[in-house]
Design a protein around this motif. Sequence first.
Motif, mmCIF file in Angstrom:
data_model
loop_
_atom_site.group_PDB
_atom_site.id
_atom_site.type_symbol
_atom_site.label_atom_id
_atom_site.label_comp_id
_atom_site.label_asym_id
_atom_site.label_seq_id
_atom_site.Cartn_x
_atom_site.Cartn_y
_atom_site.Cartn_z
ATOM 1 N N LYS A 1 -5.103 -2.210 5.189
ATOM 2 C CA LYS A 1 -5.068 -0.748 5.306
ATOM 3 C C LYS A 1 -5.430 -0.271 6.693
ATOM 4 O O LYS A 1 -4.862 0.904 7.359
ATOM 5 N N LEU B 1 -8.893 2.467 -2.494
ATOM 6 C CA LEU B 1 -9.953 1.462 -2.125
ATOM 7 C C LEU B 1 -11.341 1.732 -2.321
ATOM 8 O O LEU B 1 -12.103 0.744 -2.602
ATOM 9 N N GLY C 1 -1.996 4.396 1.816
ATOM 10 C CA GLY C 1 -3.511 3.675 2.103
ATOM 11 C C GLY C 1 -4.080 3.317 0.686
ATOM 12 O O GLY C 1 -5.193 2.650 0.903
ATOM 13 N N GLU C 2 -3.232 3.494 -0.362
ATOM 14 C CA GLU C 2 -3.923 2.925 -1.340
ATOM 15 C C GLU C 2 -3.184 1.508 -1.812
ATOM 16 O O GLU C 2 -2.128 1.455 -1.971
ATOM 17 N N PRO C 3 -3.880 0.579 -1.906
ATOM 18 C CA PRO C 3 -3.289 -0.842 -2.275
ATOM 19 C C PRO C 3 -2.811 -0.915 -3.696
ATOM 20 O O PRO C 3 -3.361 -0.152 -4.555
ATOM 21 N N LEU D 1 0.737 -1.233 0.123
ATOM 22 C CA LEU D 1 0.086 0.047 0.040
ATOM 23 C C LEU D 1 0.764 1.049 -0.094
ATOM 24 O O LEU D 1 2.092 1.234 0.429
ATOM 25 N N ALA E 1 -7.499 -6.429 1.722
ATOM 26 C CA ALA E 1 -7.089 -4.961 1.421
ATOM 27 C C ALA E 1 -7.635 -4.104 2.608
ATOM 28 O O ALA E 1 -6.782 -3.208 3.159
ATOM 29 N N ALA F 1 3.694 -0.986 3.890
ATOM 30 C CA ALA F 1 3.415 0.429 3.384
ATOM 31 C C ALA F 1 4.630 0.782 2.797
ATOM 32 O O ALA F 1 5.675 0.909 3.415
#
Length: 301
Positions: free
Chosen positions: A123, A104, A44-46, A41, A119, A87
């Motif tokens: 997150k 997400l 916070g974005e996978p 990630l 996910a 991360a």
Amino acid sequence: METAERVTFGDSGLDRAAELRVDEAGLAALSARPGARLILLRGGEPLVEGPEEAPRLARVPLSEMAAQGLAFVFLGREDGEGTWAAALPEDSVPPEEGRRWADLRHVMAGLSRRDAELAATAKAVLAWHRSHGFCAACGQPSRMGQGGWRRDCPACGTQHFPRTDPVVIMLITRGNDVLVGRSPGWPEGMYSLLAGFMEPGETVEGAVRREVWEEAGVRVGRVGYLASQPWPFPASLMLGCRGEALTGDITVDPHELEAALWVPRERMMRVFAGEDPEIRAPRDGAIAGFLLREWLADRLD
């Protein structure tokens, strides 16, 4: 509800292997296997791959990232092999062509049940580590423990665990009508079910009645539980409930809502068909839309 776990981020049957979190040797052996995989990630974005309409959560070999000094969170086992999350810095580029960072919220409804659960877990736990680097008891730096499921303070010995904040979200009906509202700043036409954080010393039923009264001035009688949804934005658990309104007049608290209204079932059906000029359906994947669809289909019992 028989269909309760079909909600996005619902239980996929992931083997979280919690017994390995305290087994450093066992985790090390699992991480050394060729099948060990890592979910990445950034902010916070996978990392995802595949077409926009059917994205997949990307998994990279753990061995490829082991030398980068990342803090790994153990998520569990898939087909007997370990899966971790980490991360990356905000300026990181996708490690392979054809993969991309994704919001997400935008892709959650298209992910498989397993990918969505992984996910959401990654997150939420990684966000907790990012905001809890110091001990709340003495203020000294803490460090990761138990495979990423605990933070330990070496100065005072306090142990800290990831938190989840319970939120009630309510399908409030009065006869053939359902109560919806919109918060200030939402996109034009977007309405959803009323929701709010639970308070200490409060039951789920009490929170439902309090929130609806505070936000819309509607009194609620009987309350029942329907379904839940982990909501990693950043770390909530949405407790979906239904409630029967005792009063119909609406008095909106402007600090909480911009507007609220009763919507008849027939109109809500047009909303979900995209045929209403004033109201948009809730975001795909959100529990509000799930509960409203189940209500429209008479599948709440």
